[in-house]
Design an enzyme around this catalytic site. Structure first.
Site: not given
Ligand code: ACM
Length: 170
Positions: A38, A109, A142, A169
């Site tokens: 990402e 996303k 993610c 993270v």
């Molecule tokens: C995320 O969605 N980068 C934790």
């Protein structure tokens, strides 16, 4: 079918350095499909939307995408990569499916994580699948994984493989 992935620690805000690192790592890679993380070109931890706006790119007018498409042409593979996508006055945390012919699919996303909501716009495109080397490929990013509906919709669309660029993270 041969699938690979490449993980690394991006230098925040330095698209050229990160692109060069990826191009060099993949220059001899043999695969049908390679998946990148990402936001691998910009890095992830933006201070605010202004900083992100200075780094996001329109995939159809992007030197980064052009270089990746040329890599796909040279090596004969397809790539799924995270991408900070500028689209008019919107900015999306996106995943691109790229191939020798250019941009094949864009996924934006849907489920933004934590501070992402402060600077990205939520996705506005349907989840879709695309054929890659005989398999149907879906993309999610993610935090999307935590909502079963993301995988469910991709499965109903016929996805056989889900590519999942992430930047963890925690
Ligand atoms: C995320 O969605 N980068 C934790």
């Amino acid at each position: 079918m041969k699938i690979g992935f490449y993980q690394f620690t991006p230098v925040f805000g330095n698209i050229q350095v990160n692109l060069d690192k990826i191009l060099s790592a993949l220059q001899d890679a043999q695969a049908d499909l390679i998946v990148l993380p990402e936001l691998p070109f910009t890095g992830y931890l933006f201070a605010d939307r202004t900083e992100l706006a200075g780094l996001a790119e329109d995939p159809r007018a992007s030197a980064t995408v052009k270089a990746l498409v040329e890599l796909c042409q040279r090596q004969g593979f397809q790539l799924v990569t995270g991408f900070a996508e500028k689209a008019g006055d919107k900015i999306f945390n996106s995943a691109l499916l790229l191939g020798p012919s250019g941009v094949v699919n864009v996924y934006r996303k849907l489920h933004l994580f934590d501070r992402e909501k402060l600077y990205f716009d939520p996705g506005d495109l349907p989840l879709r699948v695309n054929p890659v080397a005989g398999a149907k490929i879906g993309m999610m990013i993610c935090f999307d994984w935590i909502f079963p509906e993301t995988c469910r919709v991709l499965a109903l669309e016929g996805a056989e493989i889900i590519c999942h660029p992430s930047n963890l993270v925690l």
